[in-house]
Design a protein around this motif. Structure first.
Motif: not given
Length: 106
Positions: A29-35, A38-40, A54-57
């Motif tokens: 959930a946390g990493e999805t939020g970070e991804l 970044s898109i936001k 993006l690749v990292k997340e």
């Protein structure tokens, strides 16, 4: 590298205890939020699209997914295979708005 190889190699870095599943679910959930953040920033805040970020997340999301599958003794390749089979059933001619609106749930 195939999905099962990735799953096993990623498992080398899993810190395990009795709460592995909860840790992985919360991490996902946390990493999805970070991804998503970044898109936001790209979509709404005028930031440049940071592909390295993006690749990292996405890699972090992939790691957590693979370890949830590992915990449940599910080969990660099976997750990918079943998802493609589901998409082929839903959209045999590729995605379309019409097919999406009229597809049957399975």
């Amino acid at each position: 590298m195939d999905f099962n190889d990735y799953q096993k190699l990623a498992n080398r870095t899993l810190y395990g205890n009795e709460q592995v599943l909860t840790n992985c679910a919360l991490g996902l959930a946390g990493e999805t939020g970070e991804l998503i953040d970044s898109i936001k920033k790209y979509t709404f805040h005028g930031h440049d699209l940071n592909k390295e970020e993006l690749v990292k997340e996405m890699g972090d999301v992939l790691w957590y997914l693979s370890q949830i599958a590992e915990w449940a003794d599910i080969p990660f390749e099976e997750v990918a295979k079943q998802n493609i089979e589901k998409l082929q059933r839903r959209y045999p001619d590729g995605f379309s708005k019409e097919a999406s609106l009229n597809r049957e749930e399975s």
